[in-house]
Design a protein around this motif. Structure first.
Motif, PDB file in Angstrom:
ATOM      1  N   UNK A   8       0.821  -1.209   0.000  1.00  0.00           N
ATOM      2  CA  UNK A   8       0.000   0.000   0.000  1.00  0.00           C
ATOM      3  C   UNK A   8       0.859   1.265   0.000  1.00  0.00           C
ATOM      4  N   UNK A   9       1.986   1.224   0.717  1.00  0.00           N
ATOM      5  CA  UNK A   9       2.831   2.412   0.799  1.00  0.00           C
ATOM      6  C   UNK A   9       3.507   2.717  -0.527  1.00  0.00           C
ATOM      7  N   UNK A  10       3.802   1.678  -1.286  1.00  0.00           N
ATOM      8  CA  UNK A  10       4.432   1.885  -2.583  1.00  0.00           C
ATOM      9  C   UNK A  10       5.925   2.120  -2.473  1.00  0.00           C
ATOM     10  N   UNK A  11       6.526   2.345  -3.636  1.00  0.00           N
ATOM     11  CA  UNK A  11       7.971   2.576  -3.678  1.00  0.00           C
ATOM     12  C   UNK A  11       8.298   3.921  -3.043  1.00  0.00           C
ATOM     13  N   UNK A  12       9.469   3.992  -2.456  1.00  0.00           N
ATOM     14  CA  UNK A  12       9.917   5.265  -1.922  1.00  0.00           C
ATOM     15  C   UNK A  12       9.629   5.463  -0.456  1.00  0.00           C
ATOM     16  N   UNK A  13       8.885   4.535   0.177  1.00  0.00           N
ATOM     17  CA  UNK A  13       8.623   4.638   1.620  1.00  0.00           C
ATOM     18  C   UNK A  13       9.024   3.328   2.290  1.00  0.00           C
ATOM     19  N   UNK A  14       9.671   3.472   3.425  1.00  0.00           N
ATOM     20  CA  UNK A  14      10.108   2.321   4.188  1.00  0.00           C
ATOM     21  C   UNK A  14       8.992   1.928   5.159  1.00  0.00           C
ATOM     22  N   UNK A  15       8.423   0.720   5.043  1.00  0.00           N
ATOM     23  CA  UNK A  15       7.342   0.307   5.947  1.00  0.00           C
ATOM     24  C   UNK A  15       7.720   0.377   7.421  1.00  0.00           C
ATOM     25  N   UNK A  16       9.037   0.243   7.722  1.00  0.00           N
ATOM     26  CA  UNK A  16       9.454   0.288   9.117  1.00  0.00           C
ATOM     27  C   UNK A  16       9.278   1.672   9.721  1.00  0.00           C
ATOM     28  N   UNK A  17       9.096   2.680   8.878  1.00  0.00           N
ATOM     29  CA  UNK A  17       8.938   4.053   9.372  1.00  0.00           C
ATOM     30  C   UNK A  17       7.487   4.378   9.720  1.00  0.00           C
ATOM     31  N   UNK A  18       6.581   3.403   9.491  1.00  0.00           N
ATOM     32  CA  UNK A  18       5.155   3.712   9.646  1.00  0.00           C
ATOM     33  C   UNK A  18       4.452   2.683  10.531  1.00  0.00           C
ATOM     34  N   UNK A  19       3.529   3.177  11.307  1.00  0.00           N
ATOM     35  CA  UNK A  19       2.613   2.324  12.068  1.00  0.00           C
ATOM     36  C   UNK A  19       1.378   2.065  11.204  1.00  0.00           C
TER      37      UNK A  19
END
Length: 957
Positions: free
Chosen positions: A543-554
Motif C-alpha cells: 500500500x505504501x508503494x515505492x519510496x517509503x520504508x514500511x518500518x517508518x510507519x505504524x
C-alpha cells in the motif's frame, strides 16, 4: 312432490352476487402460494422493467443488522417502506428499492466468541483472518434468513441486487470514504474521553448506548487547601468539598472546578450527628446555596458561616489530593468552569480529565495531565498507587476505605479535613452498552475522530444541510438538529477485528498520519479485489508503494465504527444509473436520530457537502398492549413469523397502517384480533363488489352525466379518498389514510350505499339505467379499492384483482385510478351528508318499530316523513323509500312549519314539525324483491310479484 315456495320459483331471476373470491382469506396458506406465483411469473423483473424511463422515487434502505430472526420492529419499518414504495410506483414513479444489511461489528464477534468458549478455545489464539471468515459466514447465514423473512412479509425489492457492508465492493467504498476524510483534513487521532465498554473492550457510539437504572456509591470528599489566594486568608485550614457518583475516578482527579459567578461559603462545623466523619471546628468550603443539603448529607447538625466569597476569588487556589503521601503528591488547582452549577452536590466539581468530556475540556484548556490509569478491561493499571489491578466497578469500597483512613489521620493530626466526608447510595439513570447490558465508563484513549468544528466546519455545514430537509413528523427536526449541534467530535475507531479497518498509516517519527491519495487508491483497489482482509494479509509495502520504508510507519488496525459504515452506504448504493443521489427519503425508527440519520448526514456532508436525503420519516417503537417494552421475561413478545403463520402477513401490514406510526405503537393478541376483524370487513367489501359485478361488460357503462345523484356522490367520495392517497404519496404522511379507507368501506359502502343499492342490483332488469349506473360505479370502486389497498394488503388485493374475469396482470403493475375532476363535487357531498343525517333519524325510528314488534324488517314498514317547505325544496327528487329501505314512503309538507333538518342559513322559522313515523306497509309482499306493495297481484300471470319484478321476469326490463 312438494310445491316450491313462491320465492324459490323466482330465485333464478334474481341477480345474486357470484364470485370465486372466497369469504375466508386463509392467508397463512394462500400468501405463500401467491409469493410463489410472483416468483414463477417473474413479477420483480417485470416491475424493474416497468420502472425504466419513469421519474425515480428513491427510498434508501437503512441496513438492519444481520444477526437473528426479524423482530416486530423490523416488520414495522420494512412494511412502512414497502407501502411507500408501492404507492409511489402506482402513482407513476419508477422504484428501485435495494435492500441492505449491516454485517460487521461486535454482536457478530460475540456470537463467534461464544462458540469458542463452548469449545474451550482461546479466541486470541485464532488467526485474525480465520476469525473474520467465521464472522462473515455467520453474517451471511442471517442475511439470507432475514431476506426470506422480509419476502414473506410481502416486501418487494431488488433482492438479487441487495447490498451488504461486508461485500468486497462495499468494504472498498467504505475505506474510500475514510480516505476522503483523511485527505480533507477532518480525520485525526487524539487522546480524549470516549464512552468505553470494559466488557467489550472497545469505544462505543452514542447510538450503542441505552440508559438504565444503576446503583452508585455517591461520596463527598474533602481536599485541603495548600495555597490560599484570598487577602483575608479565608481558606486557611479549610478543605474544598466535592461530590461524585464515580469514586473510582478519585485516583484520576487533577483539579476542582468552580463557578466564577457562584457565591461560596466557608462553613465551620459546630455540631455533628452520630457516625459523622467531620469533627466540630472543621472548616469546609461549599456553595452558599448548597449548605443545607451538604450539612444533611455530612451529618452536620450545627454550623456557622465564617466567610462568603465570590467564585472569582478562588482563582489561584490550590488543594492537596486527599491521598497525598500515598503516591498522589501532585497539586490540585481550582479552575473556573462554565459547566459548574448549584443544582446538586457542593458547587465544586471533581475533575478527572481522563474520564469526562467537561473534565477533559477544562484540563486541556489549562494544560493538565491527561492520565491513563484504567486499562481496556476496566482494571486500574499496574502503576496506580493503592488500587493497581482492581476493577473500577469494584473500586468504591477500597477508594472509600482509603479516603476514610485519610480523614481519620487528619482528625488525629488536627489538620484541615482531608478525605471522606460522607457516603451514600444513589439509584440513577446511567449509560449501559445496549449489547452487553453492562455499564460503561468514560475513558481517555487514543482514538480516531472526525472533527466537527474548526477546519472544515462540519457541524455548521451539517446544520445548514438539515435546513433543506423535510421531516415527518415535523417535530423530529428539533431532535436531530439539537443532537448535531451538541455532539462532540465523532469517534470512529473501534478496537475489534470484524469490520472495515481504518486503513491509514502513521509516521512513527512525527506521529503524523500519512495523507497520500495514491496510497489510499492502492488500498481501495486491493479491498475491491480481495475485501478488507487484504489489510491483514498483505505487507504494508503493498500500500505504501515505492519510496517509503514500511518500518517508518505504524499500520493502524482499529476498525471503523459500524455507524460510519452504514452512514456510508449512500456512497455505494446511490449516485449511479437510476439510483439517484440524494435519496428522496430515509425512513427509520426514532432512535436513528442519534444513529443512522446522523451518521449518514455527517458522512455525506463531510465528503459531498450535502445531506444524503431530501426527507426523513421517523416511526415509533413497538410496545405491548399495556405499553410495556417487549421482553422474553415478560412473555409479551410478538414475533412477525408467528403472526404470518397464524393470521397472515396482510393482518400485520394492516396493523402497521392503521396505527399512528409517528408515535410508539402497541401490539398484542387482542389488537391483532381487532385488525383481523377490520380485515374481514375490507375483504367482505371486496367480495360483495366482485359478486355484484358478475358479468359486467363495458356495454353497461353509463356516462357520468347520466348517473343518478347517489352514484355521483359515491364518485365524489372516491375523489376525496383519491386525493388523500395522492397527498400521502407526495408528503409521506400516511397516518390516518387507511383508517379513512376502512371507514369509507364500512360506513359509506357496506352500511349505506351497498345496502341502498342491493335491491336495484339484485332485482332490477339488466337494461335498467339505475342498475347499469350502480354497476358502473362498482366497477370504479373495484379498480380503486384494489389499487388503494394493494400497497398494504399486497396478497389480498392481488387475489381480489385477479378474481375479476379479464384481469390477468398483477394488481402491482397497475396505477392508481386517475380521478376525473368532475367527480369532485363538494356541494353534492354536503347535500348527501345532510340526507344521511335525516336517514339516520328515520332508521332509528324503524329500529324502534322493529324492537317493538310492529315490523320484522324495514321492508315491512311504511314511512311518513313530515317536512317543512324549505326542507321539501332542499330534498326534492329524493326517493325516501329507496333511501331508507322501506316499501312505502309518503312526504308531508307542513305549511309554515319550522325546519329541523337544515342548517341555520337554510332553515325555515316556525313551529318545528314532527318526527318521522313508521307504520305497517299496506299490500302484499313481492315474492321476488320482498317489498310490500299494493300493486302485488295486479298481474295475473305472476300474482306473487310487484309490477317491476313482473317486467324483469318477462324480459321487458
Amino acid at each position: 312432490m312438494s310445491e316450491s315456495k313462491p320465492q324459490d320459483i323466482y330465485r333464478e331471476t334474481v341477480f345474486l352476487p357470484t364470485t370465486s373470491f372466497p369469504m375466508r382469506g386463509n392467508l397463512p396458506k394462500r400468501e405463500p402460494e401467491i409469493l410463489n406465483g410472483w416468483e414463477s411469473g417473474k413479477l420483480d423483473e417485470t416491475l424493474f422493467a416497468q420502472a425504466q424511463g419513469r421519474d425515480v422515487f428513491m427510498l434508501h434502505d437503512g441496513p438492519p443488522y444481520a444477526n437473528g430472526h426479524l423482530h416486530i420492529g423490523h416488520a414495522l419499518n420494512k412494511i412502512l417502506k414497502d407501502v411507500i414504495n408501492r404507492a409511489h410506483r402506482m402513482a407513476g414513479y419508477g422504484i428501485h428499492y435495494v435492500p441492505g444489511w449491516d454485517c460487521h461489528g461486535l454482536p457478530i464477534e460475540w456470537k463467534i466468541e461464544e462458540e469458542y468458549r463452548k469449545r474451550g478455545q482461546d479466541k486470541d489464539s485464532v488467526p485474525v483472518l480465520q476469525f473474520r471468515a467465521e464472522c462473515r459466514a455467520y453474517a451471511q447465514k442471517w442475511l439470507d434468513t432475514q431476506a426470506s423473512e422480509f419476502r414473506r412479509l410481502g416486501v418487494q425489492a431488488e433482492w438479487a441486487n441487495r447490498y451488504a457492508t461486508m461485500d468486497f465492493s462495499s468494504e472498498a467504498a467504505i475505506a474510500g470514504e475514510i480516505g476522503k476524510f483523511l485527505l480533507n483534513g477532518l480525520l485525526y487521532r487524539g487522546l480524549r474521553p470516549v464512552m468505553w465498554s470494559p466488557v467489550e473492550k472497545t469505544a462505543l457510539a452514542e447510538a450503542e448506548i441505552e440508559y438504565r437504572d444503576h446503583e452508585s456509591t455517591a461520596i463527598h470528599v474533602a481536599f485541603p487547601f495548600v495555597t490560599d489566594p484570598t487577602p483575608a486568608h479565608a481558606l486557611q485550614d479549610v478543605a474544598a468539598v466535592i461530590w461524585t457518583t464515580t469514586p473510582w475516578t478519585i485516583p484520576a482527579n487533577r483539579a476542582i472546578a468552580y463557578g466564577p459567578d457562584i457565591t461560596y461559603a466557608v462553613v465551620r462545623v459546630d455540631g455533628v450527628g452520630e457516625g459523622a466523619m467531620l469533627e466540630p471546628e472543621a472548616r469546609v468550603l461549599v456553595a452558599e446555596d448548597l449548605i443545607g443539603s451538604f450539612c444533611e448529607a455530612a451529618g452536620v447538625t450545627a454550623h456557622h458561616v465564617l466567610y462568603t466569597l465570590p467564585g472569582s476569588a478562588l482563582e489561584g487556589a490550590v488543594c492537596a489530593h486527599p491521598l497525598r503521601g500515598q503516591g498522589y503528591d501532585f497539586d490540585v488547582p481550582l479552575l473556573p468552569g462554565e459547566h459548574v452549577t448549584t443544582e446538586a452536590g457542593t458547587g465544586l466539581v471533581h475533575t478527572a480529565p481522563a474520564h469526562g468530556e467537561d473534565d477533559f475540556n477544562l484540563g486541556r484548556a489549562h494544560g493538565l495531565e491527561i492520565t491513563e490509569l484504567v486499562m481496556d478491561d476496566g482494571r486500574y493499571a499496574d502503576w496506580v498507587p493503592l488500587f493497581a489491578g482492581g476493577h473500577v466497578f469494584k473500586a468504591a469500597e477500597p477508594v472509600c476505605q482509603a479516603l476514610a483512613e485519610a480523614m481519620q489521620r487528619a482528625v488525629t493530626d488536627g489538620t484541615a479535613p482531608c478525605g471522606l466526608v460522607a457516603r451514600a447510595t444513589l439509584v440513577h439513570s446511567y449509560p449501559h452498552s445496549w449489547r452487553s447490558r453492562a455499564p460503561i465508563i468514560y475513558r481517555a484513549t487514543p482514538q480516531w475522530f472526525i472533527r466537527m468544528d474548526g477546519e472544515g466546519h462540519l457541524r455548521d455545514r451539517a446544520l445548514a444541510a438539515l435546513d433543506k430537509v423535510t421531516f415527518v413528523p415535523a417535530q423530529a427536526r428539533n431532535r436531530l438538529t439539537s443532537m448535531v449541534a451538541g455532539r462532540p467530535d465523532w469517534c470512529i475507531s473501534r478496537q475489534r477485528a470484524w469490520g472495515v479497518p481504518i486503513a491509514v498509516f502513521v509516521e512513527k517519527r512525527t506521529g503524523e498520519v500519512l495523507r497520500d491519495a495514491d496510497v489510499m487508491a492502492r488500498i481501495v483497489a486491493a479491498f475491491r479485489a480481495e475485501g478488507a482482509d487484504a489489510w491483514y494479509s498483505s505487507p504494508a509495502s503493498r500500500f505504501l508503494g515505492d519510496g517509503r520504508n514500511p518500518d517508518d510507519y505504524e499500520q493502524v488496525f482499529d476498525i471503523v465504527d459500524v455507524w460510519f459504515e452504514s452512514g456510508s452506504t449512500h456512497a455505494f448504493v446511490l449516485g449511479h444509473g437510476d439510483m439517484k443521489f440524494p435519496a428522496d427519503l430515509y425512513l427509520e425508527g426514532s432512535d436513528q436520530h442519534r444513529g443512522w440519520f446522523q451518521s449518514s448526514l455527517l458522512e455525506s456532508v463531510g465528503t459531498r457537502g450535502v445531506a444524503p436525503y431530501r426527507a426523513l420519516v421517523t416511526n415509533g417503537f413497538v410496545l405491548d398492549e399495556q405499553g410495556r417494552k417487549m421482553s422474553k421475561s415478560l412473555g409479551n413478545v410478538i414475533a412477525p413469523q408467528d403472526v404470518n403463520d397464524s393470521m397472515g402477513a396482510d393482518i400485520l401490514r394492516l396493523w402497521v397502517m392503521n396505527s399512528d406510526t409517528n408515535e410508539d405503537l402497541r401490539i398484542g393478541k387482542e389488537i391483532l384480533k381487532q385488525q383481523g376483524e377490520l380485515y374481514r370487513r375490507l375483504r367482505n367489501t371486496l367480495r360483495w363488489l366482485l359478486g355484484a359485478l358478475d358479468g359486467f361488460t363495458e356495454a353497461e357503462r353509463v356516462p357520468y352525466a347520466e348517473l343518478p345523484e347517489l352514484e355521483r356522490w359515491v364518485l365524489h367520495r372516491m375523489s376525496e379518498l383519491g386525493g388523500l392517497v395522492a397527498r400521502a404519496v407526495e408528503t409521506h404522511e400516511w397516518v390516518g389514510v387507511y383508517p379513512a379507507l376502512h371507514g369509507f368501506c364500512a360506513a359509506d359502502l357496506s352500511a349505506f350505499y351497498f345496502d341502498v343499492r342491493k335491491d336495484t342490483i339484485y332485482c332490477d332488469g339488466r337494461s335498467s339505467l339505475k342498475r347499469r349506473a350502480a354497476r358502473t360505479v362498482l366497477d370504479y370502486l373495484h379498480r380503486c379499492l384494489c389499487t388503494w389497498l394493494a400497497p398494504v394488503l399486497v396478497f389480498t388485493a392481488e387475489e381480489a384483482w385477479l378474481a375479476r374475469p379479464g384481469n390477468t396482470e398483477s394488481v402491482h403493475l397497475q396505477s392508481f385510478v386517475d380521478m376525473p375532476t368532475e367527480w369532485n363535487d363538494p356541494a353534492l357531498g354536503d347535500r348527501w351528508a345532510m340526507l344521511r343525517g335525516v336517514r339516520r333519524i328515520i332508521t332509528t325510528e324503524i329500529e324502534s318499530a322493529r324492537r317493538g314488534g310492529m315490523v320484522k324488517s324495514s321492508l315491512q314498514a311504511a314511512l311518513e316523513l313530515p317536512l317543512s317547505e324549505a326542507e321539501a325544496a332542499q330534498f326534492e327528487g329524493v326517493d325516501w323509500a329507496e333511501l331508507t329501505i322501506v316499501s312505502q314512503a309518503e312526504v308531508s309538507i307542513i305549511a309554515g312549519a319550522g325546519s329541523i333538518y337544515l342548517g341555520q342559513d337554510e332553515a325555515q322559522e316556525g313551529t318545528p314539525h314532527g318526527i318521522p313515523t313508521i307504520s305497517v306497509a299496506e299490500g302484499h309482499k313481492c315474492a321476488r324483491c320482498w317489498k310490500v306493495l299494493e300493486e302485488v297481484g295486479q298481474d295475473e300471470s305472476h300474482p306473487e310479484l310487484c309490477l317491476r319484478c313482473v317486467d324483469v321476469v318477462q324480459g321487458k326490463a
